[in-house]
Design a protein around this motif. Structure first.
Motif, mmCIF file in Angstrom:
data_model
loop_
_atom_site.group_PDB
_atom_site.id
_atom_site.type_symbol
_atom_site.label_atom_id
_atom_site.label_comp_id
_atom_site.label_asym_id
_atom_site.label_seq_id
_atom_site.Cartn_x
_atom_site.Cartn_y
_atom_site.Cartn_z
ATOM 1 N N UNK A 83 0.852 -1.198 0.000
ATOM 2 C CA UNK A 83 0.000 0.000 0.000
ATOM 3 C C UNK A 83 0.872 1.226 0.000
ATOM 4 N N UNK A 84 0.530 2.288 -0.613
ATOM 5 C CA UNK A 84 -0.664 2.552 -1.415
ATOM 6 C C UNK A 84 -0.520 1.994 -2.829
ATOM 7 N N UNK A 85 -1.656 1.641 -3.399
ATOM 8 C CA UNK A 85 -1.708 1.154 -4.773
ATOM 9 C C UNK A 85 -1.994 2.356 -5.661
ATOM 10 N N UNK A 86 -1.145 2.547 -6.667
ATOM 11 C CA UNK A 86 -1.301 3.692 -7.557
ATOM 12 C C UNK A 86 -1.613 3.214 -8.972
ATOM 13 N N UNK A 87 -2.535 3.921 -9.587
ATOM 14 C CA UNK A 87 -2.887 3.642 -10.978
ATOM 15 C C UNK A 87 -1.839 4.275 -11.883
ATOM 16 N N UNK A 96 -11.351 -0.988 -24.849
ATOM 17 C CA UNK A 96 -12.186 -1.442 -25.963
ATOM 18 C C UNK A 96 -13.638 -1.274 -25.531
ATOM 19 N N UNK A 97 -14.383 -0.500 -26.321
ATOM 20 C CA UNK A 97 -15.763 -0.182 -25.983
ATOM 21 C C UNK A 97 -16.648 -0.691 -27.108
ATOM 22 N N UNK A 98 -17.820 -1.248 -26.748
ATOM 23 C CA UNK A 98 -18.744 -1.698 -27.785
ATOM 24 C C UNK A 98 -19.387 -0.506 -28.470
ATOM 25 N N UNK A 99 -20.056 -0.777 -29.564
ATOM 26 C CA UNK A 99 -20.639 0.280 -30.393
ATOM 27 C C UNK A 99 -21.630 1.154 -29.610
ATOM 28 N N UNK A 100 -22.478 0.579 -28.837
ATOM 29 C CA UNK A 100 -23.472 1.332 -28.076
ATOM 30 C C UNK A 100 -22.951 1.774 -26.709
ATOM 31 N N UNK A 101 -21.689 1.486 -26.418
ATOM 32 C CA UNK A 101 -21.040 1.842 -25.159
ATOM 33 C C UNK A 101 -21.729 1.202 -23.943
ATOM 34 N N UNK A 102 -22.201 -0.036 -24.141
ATOM 35 C CA UNK A 102 -22.825 -0.756 -23.038
ATOM 36 C C UNK A 102 -21.844 -1.652 -22.300
ATOM 37 N N UNK A 103 -20.754 -2.040 -22.946
ATOM 38 C CA UNK A 103 -19.754 -2.862 -22.263
ATOM 39 C C UNK A 103 -18.365 -2.366 -22.634
ATOM 40 N N UNK A 104 -17.433 -2.663 -21.738
ATOM 41 C CA UNK A 104 -16.076 -2.166 -21.903
ATOM 42 C C UNK A 104 -15.092 -3.231 -21.432
ATOM 43 N N UNK A 105 -13.947 -3.264 -22.079
ATOM 44 C CA UNK A 105 -12.830 -4.095 -21.666
ATOM 45 C C UNK A 105 -11.639 -3.161 -21.486
ATOM 46 N N UNK A 106 -11.009 -3.231 -20.330
ATOM 47 C CA UNK A 106 -9.970 -2.257 -20.001
ATOM 48 C C UNK A 106 -8.774 -2.952 -19.355
ATOM 49 N N UNK A 107 -7.597 -2.496 -19.694
ATOM 50 C CA UNK A 107 -6.356 -2.966 -19.088
ATOM 51 C C UNK A 107 -5.535 -1.736 -18.731
ATOM 52 N N UNK A 108 -5.058 -1.675 -17.485
ATOM 53 C CA UNK A 108 -4.247 -0.524 -17.083
ATOM 54 C C UNK A 108 -3.196 -0.947 -16.048
ATOM 55 N N UNK A 109 -2.083 -0.236 -16.014
ATOM 56 C CA UNK A 109 -1.001 -0.591 -15.093
ATOM 57 C C UNK A 109 -1.262 -0.058 -13.685
ATOM 58 N N UNK A 110 -0.729 -0.795 -12.701
ATOM 59 C CA UNK A 110 -0.770 -0.376 -11.300
ATOM 60 C C UNK A 110 0.602 -0.605 -10.689
ATOM 61 N N UNK A 111 0.858 0.089 -9.595
ATOM 62 C CA UNK A 111 2.135 -0.118 -8.904
ATOM 63 C C UNK A 111 1.945 0.097 -7.415
ATOM 64 N N UNK A 112 2.833 -0.500 -6.671
ATOM 65 C CA UNK A 112 2.867 -0.366 -5.221
ATOM 66 C C UNK A 112 4.313 -0.402 -4.771
ATOM 67 N N UNK A 113 4.546 -0.218 -3.479
ATOM 68 C CA UNK A 113 5.928 -0.190 -2.999
ATOM 69 C C UNK A 113 6.680 -1.518 -3.164
#
Length: 185
Positions: A83-87, A96-113
């Motif tokens: 802790x702390x966890x940082x984005x 990645x978002x669907x055409x009507x923006x009803x679902x999403x797929x997301x990948x992002x980095x995080x870091x901690x000590x």
């Protein structure tokens, strides 16, 4: 001689100065209208692309914030990277978002000590999108959320950990099913 006749053949017929002035005014008006139309189309397309990019950024922010909230309450994540966890920065994420923006797929980095990693999630939007979905906040329900961490181990070796952060059942919660009846076919 032949060249002179051919060049005179391709020349426009002589006209009066008044009619040539009227033609040049009409040509300027049509050129002016054409350049205004092209400018309008380019500004409209640029505005649409900018609005779409801002909408995607808002989707990323709301989904990743909800994921960080869940991760900060997960003891396994805290034990793995501390802790702390940082984005990480938004430009290292994928969305990645669907055409009507009803679902999403997301990948992002995080870091901690104690290490770093990535979160991968899939989410669906709750509620009615309404007329202007980009104006209001969105409520997302995270369906799948996995984490992959790289944690330094003993003697300089790195450990790679993979975990499901939304696993609702722990092994101690599992019970044998005694109420099930077998079907006879």
């Amino acid at each position: 001689m032949l060249a002179r006749r051919l060049s005179s053949f391709f020349k426009s017929p002589p006209t009066s100065k008044a009619s040539s002035a009227a033609k040049s005014v009409d040509e300027e008006k049509s050129k002016s209208f054409g350049s205004k139309a092209v400018s309008f189309v380019l500004i409209t397309v640029t505005g649409g692309v900018a609005l779409s990019a801002l909408d995607d950024l808002a989707i990323y922010h709301s989904c990743s914030s909800k994921a960080m909230e869940k991760a900060s309450k997960n003891q396994a994540v805290i034990d793995a990277i501390g802790e702390p966890i940082k984005k990480g920065p938004w430009y290292n994420a994928s969305l990645a978002v669907t055409h009507q923006r009803h679902s999403v797929s997301c990948t992002f980095p995080v870091s901690g000590p104690q290490g770093n990693g990535i979160f991968q999630l899939k989410a669906v939007r709750n509620g009615d999108p309404g007329w202007f979905p980009f104006l209001g906040p969105r409520d997302w329900e995270i369906l799948i959320m996995d984490a992959r961490f790289h944690v330094p181990g003993n003697e300089g070796q790195q450990q790679s950990l993979k975990m499901n952060l939304l696993d609702p059942f722990s092994p101690s919660d599992c019970k044998a099913c005694t109420d099930c009846k077998t079907q006879v076919s």
